[in-house]
Scaffold this motif. Structure first.
Motif, PDB file in Angstrom:
ATOM      1  N   VAL A 194      37.048   8.287 -14.161  1.00  0.00           N
ATOM      2  CA  VAL A 194      38.313   8.854 -14.953  1.00  0.00           C
ATOM      3  C   VAL A 194      38.519   7.496 -16.178  1.00  0.00           C
ATOM      4  O   VAL A 194      38.322   6.401 -15.949  1.00  0.00           O
ATOM      5  N   ILE A 195      38.695   8.490 -17.231  1.00  0.00           N
ATOM      6  CA  ILE A 195      38.852   7.578 -18.345  1.00  0.00           C
ATOM      7  C   ILE A 195      39.905   7.759 -19.199  1.00  0.00           C
ATOM      8  O   ILE A 195      40.328   8.962 -19.492  1.00  0.00           O
ATOM      9  N   ASN A 196      40.891   6.706 -19.290  1.00  0.00           N
ATOM     10  CA  ASN A 196      41.972   6.592 -19.995  1.00  0.00           C
ATOM     11  C   ASN A 196      42.366   6.180 -21.204  1.00  0.00           C
ATOM     12  O   ASN A 196      42.421   4.830 -21.254  1.00  0.00           O
ATOM     13  N   PRO A 197      42.112   6.952 -22.420  1.00  0.00           N
ATOM     14  CA  PRO A 197      42.428   6.201 -23.614  1.00  0.00           C
ATOM     15  C   PRO A 197      43.704   5.733 -23.873  1.00  0.00           C
ATOM     16  O   PRO A 197      44.538   5.942 -22.896  1.00  0.00           O
ATOM     17  N   PRO A 198      44.165   4.868 -24.859  1.00  0.00           N
ATOM     18  CA  PRO A 198      45.715   4.306 -24.819  1.00  0.00           C
ATOM     19  C   PRO A 198      46.616   5.286 -24.633  1.00  0.00           C
ATOM     20  O   PRO A 198      46.852   6.288 -25.345  1.00  0.00           O
ATOM     21  N   SER A 199      47.462   5.110 -23.615  1.00  0.00           N
ATOM     22  CA  SER A 199      48.562   6.225 -23.365  1.00  0.00           C
ATOM     23  C   SER A 199      49.518   5.776 -22.304  1.00  0.00           C
ATOM     24  O   SER A 199      50.494   6.485 -22.073  1.00  0.00           O
ATOM     25  N   LEU A 200      48.918   4.863 -21.561  1.00  0.00           N
ATOM     26  CA  LEU A 200      49.993   4.344 -20.556  1.00  0.00           C
ATOM     27  C   LEU A 200      51.397   3.623 -20.964  1.00  0.00           C
ATOM     28  O   LEU A 200      52.050   3.382 -20.390  1.00  0.00           O
ATOM     29  N   MET A 201      51.177   3.348 -22.360  1.00  0.00           N
ATOM     30  CA  MET A 201      52.737   2.807 -22.857  1.00  0.00           C
ATOM     31  C   MET A 201      53.689   3.947 -23.017  1.00  0.00           C
ATOM     32  O   MET A 201      54.803   3.588 -23.245  1.00  0.00           O
ATOM     33  N   TYR A 202      53.194   5.172 -22.561  1.00  0.00           N
ATOM     34  CA  TYR A 202      54.233   6.199 -22.645  1.00  0.00           C
ATOM     35  C   TYR A 202      54.628   6.725 -21.190  1.00  0.00           C
ATOM     36  O   TYR A 202      55.311   7.504 -20.935  1.00  0.00           O
ATOM     37  N   ILE A 203      54.383   5.722 -20.208  1.00  0.00           N
ATOM     38  CA  ILE A 203      54.681   5.777 -18.789  1.00  0.00           C
ATOM     39  C   ILE A 203      55.502   4.936 -18.180  1.00  0.00           C
ATOM     40  O   ILE A 203      55.254   3.693 -18.224  1.00  0.00           O
ATOM     41  N   PRO A 204      56.755   5.372 -17.768  1.00  0.00           N
ATOM     42  CA  PRO A 204      57.651   4.040 -17.270  1.00  0.00           C
ATOM     43  C   PRO A 204      57.276   3.344 -16.092  1.00  0.00           C
ATOM     44  O   PRO A 204      57.460   2.190 -15.720  1.00  0.00           O
ATOM     45  N   ASP A 205      56.341   4.080 -14.969  1.00  0.00           N
ATOM     46  CA  ASP A 205      55.856   3.601 -13.752  1.00  0.00           C
ATOM     47  C   ASP A 205      54.319   3.778 -13.731  1.00  0.00           C
ATOM     48  O   ASP A 205      54.067   5.141 -13.431  1.00  0.00           O
ATOM     49  N   LEU A 206      53.757   2.928 -13.969  1.00  0.00           N
ATOM     50  CA  LEU A 206      52.238   2.624 -13.812  1.00  0.00           C
ATOM     51  C   LEU A 206      51.765   3.289 -12.214  1.00  0.00           C
ATOM     52  O   LEU A 206      50.824   3.971 -12.244  1.00  0.00           O
ATOM     53  N   LYS A 207      52.473   2.865 -11.406  1.00  0.00           N
ATOM     54  CA  LYS A 207      51.952   3.122  -9.917  1.00  0.00           C
ATOM     55  C   LYS A 207      51.820   4.471  -9.848  1.00  0.00           C
ATOM     56  O   LYS A 207      50.977   4.762  -9.091  1.00  0.00           O
ATOM     57  N   VAL A 208      52.718   5.342 -10.303  1.00  0.00           N
ATOM     58  CA  VAL A 208      52.585   6.751 -10.090  1.00  0.00           C
ATOM     59  C   VAL A 208      51.128   7.182 -10.673  1.00  0.00           C
ATOM     60  O   VAL A 208      50.443   8.102  -9.965  1.00  0.00           O
ATOM     61  N   VAL A 209      50.903   6.718 -11.683  1.00  0.00           N
ATOM     62  CA  VAL A 209      49.487   7.277 -12.284  1.00  0.00           C
ATOM     63  C   VAL A 209      48.281   6.503 -11.368  1.00  0.00           C
ATOM     64  O   VAL A 209      47.393   7.373 -11.068  1.00  0.00           O
ATOM     65  N   PHE A 210      48.343   5.396 -11.257  1.00  0.00           N
ATOM     66  CA  PHE A 210      47.337   4.618 -10.543  1.00  0.00           C
ATOM     67  C   PHE A 210      47.107   5.224  -9.126  1.00  0.00           C
ATOM     68  O   PHE A 210      46.169   5.543  -8.758  1.00  0.00           O
ATOM     69  N   ASP A 211      48.265   5.431  -8.430  1.00  0.00           N
ATOM     70  CA  ASP A 211      48.020   6.286  -7.231  1.00  0.00           C
ATOM     71  C   ASP A 211      47.440   7.570  -7.216  1.00  0.00           C
ATOM     72  O   ASP A 211      46.592   7.935  -6.519  1.00  0.00           O
TER      73      ASP A 211
END
Length: 241
Positions: free
Chosen positions: A127-144
């Protein structure tokens, strides 16, 4: 009332309409090079290390919030089985256009990176994630979610801004101005700006500690210092166990 993600979708669509520099698609030369075995993915002014992308041919790869006609077509040209998911239809249109023009088989999905329920467990090798996590309030949701859809031993590459991007404000003075550290982390644009732009500044604990808590082992790390001293970017490679 619009949700945060509906507003973010509009913001990204507007950037595509206005031809923001980071919405540029892969060039003919880059696509041909990937087909010939020279796959290059950019990490701002640097490149993703070749060894991070070794043996990608035949692997199932998810470009997470990675539309825009760049990573997905290049990975497909290199022989990967590519899926791209993104919240922005205008970004996904760029992938559709290149996939059609280049006869590439890319699964294109409109969706939110916080909800990957359309994918089965243990689906992806990378899984490759270009810059976009700065639009997510809770990173844990994505990482899980990423851990769930990644195969055991599979890898997760993220690119993101270091917290220094959000800590400092520019102060004008008679000597030309300077940066001053004024913000505590974590940070949210809506606390300081009434515009429609929404962005979150996360701590390194949220990034690195969050990956570890979600079941990843960090086995690669790089930084890229851009010309502006507050533009320090980082890239992490993590392995699911």
């Amino acid at each position: 009332m619009e949700t945060i993600f509906e507003q973010i979708e509009k913001n990204i669509d507007n950037l595509v309409t206005n031809n923001a520099d980071w919405t540029a698609s892969a060039t003919r030369e880059e696509l041909d090079a990937a087909r010939s075995g020279d796959l290059v993915l950019h990490f701002w002014e640097k490149e993703v290390p070749k060894e991070w992308l070794a043996n990608i041919k035949g692997n199932n790869v998810l470009c997470l919030a990675g539309a825009g006609g760049l990573q997905a077509p290049l990975l497909a040209c290199a022989g990967a089985n590519v899926t791209v998911i993104d919240i922005s239809d205008k970004m996904l249109d760029k992938d559709r256009e290149i996939a059609n023009a280049e006869n590439l088989s890319i699964e294109i999905v409109k969706g939110n990176m916080c909800d990957l329920s359309c994918f089965s467990d243990d689906t992806f090798d990378l899984v490759i994630n270009p810059p976009s996590l700065m639009y997510i309030p809770d990173l844990k949701v994505v990482f899980d979610e990423v851990r769930r859809v990644t195969k055991e031993g599979g890898e997760f590459i993220i690119m993101a801004p270091n917290p220094i991007n959000y800590v400092c404000d520019w102060v004008d003075d008679e000597n030309g101005g300077y940066y001053k550290a004024v913000h505590k982390m974590p940070w949210c644009s809506k606390d300081f700006d009434d515009s429609d732009w929404i962005e979150y500044g996360h701590t390194m604990e949220e990034y690195l500690g969050g990956l570890i808590k979600s079941g990843f082992i960090i086995d690669g790390y790089m930084e890229c210092q851009r010309e502006d001293i507050t533009e320090l970017m980082f890239m992490v490679k993590a392995r699911r166990f």
